[in-house]
Design an enzyme around this catalytic site. Structure first.
Site, PDB file in Angstrom:
ATOM      1  N   TYR A  63       0.883  -1.175   0.000  1.00 36.53           N
ATOM      2  CA  TYR A  63       0.000   0.000   0.000  1.00 36.53           C
ATOM      3  C   TYR A  63       0.918   1.221   0.000  1.00 36.53           C
ATOM      4  O   TYR A  63       1.650   1.462   0.958  1.00 36.53           O
ATOM      5  CB  TYR A  63      -0.914   0.023   1.225  1.00 36.53           C
ATOM      6  N   PHE A 213     -13.131  -5.271   1.834  1.00 38.82           N
ATOM      7  CA  PHE A 213     -14.247  -4.495   1.274  1.00 38.82           C
ATOM      8  C   PHE A 213     -15.534  -4.725   2.076  1.00 38.82           C
ATOM      9  O   PHE A 213     -16.614  -4.929   1.502  1.00 38.82           O
ATOM     10  CB  PHE A 213     -14.485  -4.838  -0.203  1.00 38.82           C
ATOM     11  N   LEU A 215     -17.336  -2.675   3.494  1.00 37.80           N
ATOM     12  CA  LEU A 215     -18.302  -1.610   3.186  1.00 37.80           C
ATOM     13  C   LEU A 215     -18.538  -1.504   1.684  1.00 37.80           C
ATOM     14  O   LEU A 215     -19.218  -0.590   1.228  1.00 37.80           O
ATOM     15  CB  LEU A 215     -17.781  -0.261   3.709  1.00 37.80           C
ATOM     16  N   GLY A 216     -17.943  -2.400   0.910  1.00 38.47           N
ATOM     17  CA  GLY A 216     -18.086  -2.339  -0.542  1.00 38.47           C
ATOM     18  C   GLY A 216     -16.843  -1.825  -1.236  1.00 38.47           C
ATOM     19  O   GLY A 216     -16.793  -1.757  -2.450  1.00 38.47           O
ATOM     20  N   GLY A 217     -15.828  -1.420  -0.457  1.00 27.28           N
ATOM     21  CA  GLY A 217     -14.560  -0.995  -1.050  1.00 27.28           C
ATOM     22  C   GLY A 217     -14.656   0.377  -1.695  1.00 27.28           C
ATOM     23  O   GLY A 217     -15.265   1.296  -1.134  1.00 27.28           O
ATOM     24  N   PHE A 218     -14.076   0.492  -2.884  1.00 27.67           N
ATOM     25  CA  PHE A 218     -13.970   1.812  -3.536  1.00 27.67           C
ATOM     26  C   PHE A 218     -15.351   2.367  -3.905  1.00 27.67           C
ATOM     27  O   PHE A 218     -15.506   3.562  -4.115  1.00 27.67           O
ATOM     28  CB  PHE A 218     -13.068   1.720  -4.768  1.00 27.67           C
ATOM     29  N   THR A 219     -16.345   1.493  -4.001  1.00 26.37           N
ATOM     30  CA  THR A 219     -17.724   1.953  -4.245  1.00 26.37           C
ATOM     31  C   THR A 219     -18.576   1.475  -3.075  1.00 26.37           C
ATOM     32  O   THR A 219     -19.121   0.368  -3.108  1.00 26.37           O
ATOM     33  CB  THR A 219     -18.275   1.331  -5.554  1.00 26.37           C
TER      34      THR A 219
HETATM   35  N1  LIG Z   1      -6.552  -8.820   0.874  1.00 32.66           N
HETATM   36  C1  LIG Z   1      -6.904  -7.989  -0.060  1.00 32.66           C
HETATM   37  O1  LIG Z   1      -6.774  -8.282  -1.252  1.00 32.66           O
HETATM   38  C2  LIG Z   1      -7.501  -6.667   0.289  1.00 32.66           C
HETATM   39  C3  LIG Z   1      -8.112  -5.904  -0.716  1.00 32.66           C
HETATM   40  C4  LIG Z   1      -8.692  -4.696  -0.342  1.00 32.66           C
HETATM   41  C5  LIG Z   1      -8.645  -4.275   0.971  1.00 32.66           C
HETATM   42  N2  LIG Z   1      -8.021  -5.032   1.919  1.00 32.66           N
HETATM   43  C6  LIG Z   1      -8.005  -4.628   3.336  1.00 32.66           C
HETATM   44  O2  LIG Z   1      -9.345  -4.460   3.749  1.00 32.66           O
HETATM   45  C7  LIG Z   1      -9.525  -3.178   4.351  1.00 32.66           C
HETATM   46  C8  LIG Z   1     -10.932  -2.696   4.098  1.00 32.66           C
HETATM   47  O3  LIG Z   1     -11.149  -2.500   2.732  1.00 32.66           O
HETATM   48  P1  LIG Z   1     -11.273  -1.066   2.057  1.00 32.66           P
HETATM   49  O4  LIG Z   1     -10.765  -0.031   2.993  1.00 32.66           O
HETATM   50  O5  LIG Z   1     -10.673  -1.133   0.732  1.00 32.66           O
HETATM   51  O6  LIG Z   1     -12.834  -0.962   1.813  1.00 32.66           O
HETATM   52  P2  LIG Z   1     -14.103  -0.747   2.782  1.00 32.66           P
HETATM   53  O7  LIG Z   1     -13.696  -0.816   4.214  1.00 32.66           O
HETATM   54  O8  LIG Z   1     -15.159  -1.645   2.290  1.00 32.66           O
HETATM   55  O9  LIG Z   1     -14.553   0.715   2.387  1.00 32.66           O
HETATM   56  C9  LIG Z   1     -13.697   1.804   2.390  1.00 32.66           C
HETATM   57  C10 LIG Z   1     -14.370   2.917   1.616  1.00 32.66           C
HETATM   58  O10 LIG Z   1     -15.556   3.316   2.306  1.00 32.66           O
HETATM   59  C11 LIG Z   1     -15.444   4.678   2.682  1.00 32.66           C
HETATM   60  N3  LIG Z   1     -15.997   4.757   4.053  1.00 32.66           N
HETATM   61  C12 LIG Z   1     -15.501   4.176   5.166  1.00 32.66           C
HETATM   62  N4  LIG Z   1     -16.298   4.437   6.224  1.00 32.66           N
HETATM   63  C13 LIG Z   1     -17.306   5.192   5.765  1.00 32.66           C
HETATM   64  C14 LIG Z   1     -18.436   5.788   6.370  1.00 32.66           C
HETATM   65  N5  LIG Z   1     -18.676   5.611   7.667  1.00 32.66           N
HETATM   66  N6  LIG Z   1     -19.281   6.519   5.599  1.00 32.66           N
HETATM   67  C15 LIG Z   1     -19.042   6.680   4.274  1.00 32.66           C
HETATM   68  N7  LIG Z   1     -17.994   6.145   3.642  1.00 32.66           N
HETATM   69  C16 LIG Z   1     -17.125   5.401   4.373  1.00 32.66           C
HETATM   70  C17 LIG Z   1     -14.008   5.033   2.625  1.00 32.66           C
HETATM   71  O11 LIG Z   1     -13.830   6.386   2.281  1.00 32.66           O
HETATM   72  P3  LIG Z   1     -13.279   7.476   3.366  1.00 32.66           P
HETATM   73  O12 LIG Z   1     -11.807   7.290   3.426  1.00 32.66           O
HETATM   74  O13 LIG Z   1     -13.697   8.765   2.772  1.00 32.66           O
HETATM   75  O14 LIG Z   1     -13.957   7.177   4.667  1.00 32.66           O
HETATM   76  C18 LIG Z   1     -13.524   4.145   1.485  1.00 32.66           C
HETATM   77  O15 LIG Z   1     -13.784   4.728   0.246  1.00 32.66           O
HETATM   78  C19 LIG Z   1      -8.436  -2.335   3.678  1.00 32.66           C
HETATM   79  O16 LIG Z   1      -8.179  -1.168   4.420  1.00 32.66           O
HETATM   80  C20 LIG Z   1      -7.297  -3.306   3.595  1.00 32.66           C
HETATM   81  O17 LIG Z   1      -6.596  -3.328   4.825  1.00 32.66           O
HETATM   82  C21 LIG Z   1      -7.467  -6.233   1.582  1.00 32.66           C
END
Ligand SMILES: NC(=O)c1ccc[n+]([C@@H]2O[C@H](COP(=O)([O-])OP(=O)(O)OC[C@H]3O[C@@H](n4cnc5c(N)ncnc54)[C@H](OP(=O)(O)O)[C@@H]3O)[C@@H](O)[C@H]2O)c1
Length: 288
Positions: A63, A213, A215-219
């Site tokens: 990252y 993901f 929360l759905g990740g980038f979307t």
């Molecule tokens: N093993 C793998 O291949 C892999 C792949 C992807 C991710 N990961 C891990 O999984 C973790 C979680 O995934 P992720 O961070 O990509 O996705 P996520 O947790 O599903 O969602 C993050 C997204 O949601 C937004 N968000 C978070 N809290 C929110 C809220 N309360 N209200 C509105 N929007 C909100 C964030 O934007 P803001 O920053 O604006 O809040 C960001 O765009 C990562 O941090 C990483 O450590 C692992």
């Protein structure tokens, strides 16, 4: 401040961690590449997460690359004794921000050393081998060679525990014949439920399941049912999505990612939501 312990803890290697943790991927720059726009805000999010009781942080040296681990170190080193930092290896970033497989002995060894150096630790507590046969989804392919390299690094004392990410049930079975597997990290949330059977199977075997993901990740997730339920409960849709995961199975550990203090607070407060069987059934229909 929310009491994030109320959903109990899950064993991850030698530690017990709270069900709600934090995913650090969003702390790098746009596209998880380069430095963040606001490094001070990134440091503040990490410090508040830990001050609020989070004791499980998910990261990787790819990252940024390197940036997220360096921010974690700056924010939190020397680390609190109960903080478990889980990292992953198996990918490498191109200069064009692309995600490429990095499964050779040299690349895996380098990745472990990069994580040790950038996090500022002597041993990595948990390292996930991130499969890259398909960048976005689990796809079949042998993980024997790369996992054997990671297991060697474990025997040398550089890695305490090993997990797998972006893997199929067959790869998990293959992995368990090579070394102990303490966790599986795959894409899963209210709308993407390919791993339903796998989660229950891992729960029976005492292996933690960490949905990425959540929360759905980038979307971030959007659904009228989710919004309706959230409005009735006086919560936000994404809080309900996290609460649903906490109710889904006892071995599920959450690592929602955010770069925002306000979102962090909102996400941590999701543990206060108790969902009735009727509400859970309603939410279950979203993926049906
Ligand atoms: N093993 C793998 O291949 C892999 C792949 C992807 C991710 N990961 C891990 O999984 C973790 C979680 O995934 P992720 O961070 O990509 O996705 P996520 O947790 O599903 O969602 C993050 C997204 O949601 C937004 N968000 C978070 N809290 C929110 C809220 N309360 N209200 C509105 N929007 C909100 C964030 O934007 P803001 O920053 O604006 O809040 C960001 O765009 C990562 O941090 C990483 O450590 C692992």
């Amino acid at each position: 401040m929310s009491n994030i312990e109320q959903f109990g803890t899950v064993r991850l290697g030698q530690r017990s961690v709270k069900r709600l943790g934090y995913g650090a991927m969003q702390l790098a720059g746009p596209g998880v590449f380069g430095p963040p726009k606001d490094r001070g805000a990134a440091l503040a999010v990490l410090r508040e997460a830990v001050a609020s009781g989070v004791n499980h942080i998910d990261t990787s040296d790819f990252y940024g690359p390197h940036v997220t681990n360096q921010i974690i170190r700056e924010a939190l080193h020397p680390y609190p004794g109960d903080l478990l930092i889980v990292t992953k290896v198996g990918a490498r970033r191109g200069t064009d921000a692309s995600w490429n497989p990095a499964f050779s002995r040299e690349e895996l060894t380098q990745a472990v050393h990069d994580n040790l150096r950038n996090l500022g630790v002597e041993v990595l507590e948990v390292v996930n081998l991130r499969a890259m046969f398909d960048t976005h989804h689990p796809a079949e392919g042998s993980i024997e060679a790369p996992l054997s390299v990671l297991a060697e690094l474990q025997r040398k004392g550089l890695v305490r525990h090993i997990g797998l990410s972006n893997v199929t049930p067959a790869q998990i079975a293959q992995g368990r014949r090579i070394c102990d597997i303490v966790c599986v990290q795959n894409l899963y949330n209210l709308a993407h439920r390919d791993d339903d059977a796998l989660i229950d199977d891992l729960a029976r075997q005492g292996i933690a399941y960490v949905p990425f993901f959540p929360l759905g990740g980038f979307t971030p997730l959007q659904s009228s049912t989710l919004s309706d339920v959230a409005a009735r409960l006086g919560a936000t849709p994404l809080q309900v999505a996290l609460a649903w995961l906490l109710h889904r199975a006892p071995n599920v550990l959450l690592i929602p990612g955010t770069s925002s203090l306000a979102h962090l607070r909102e996400n941590l407060a999701a543990v206060q939501l108790s969902l009735s069987p009727q509400v859970l059934a309603e939410l279950d229909r979203i993926a049906a």
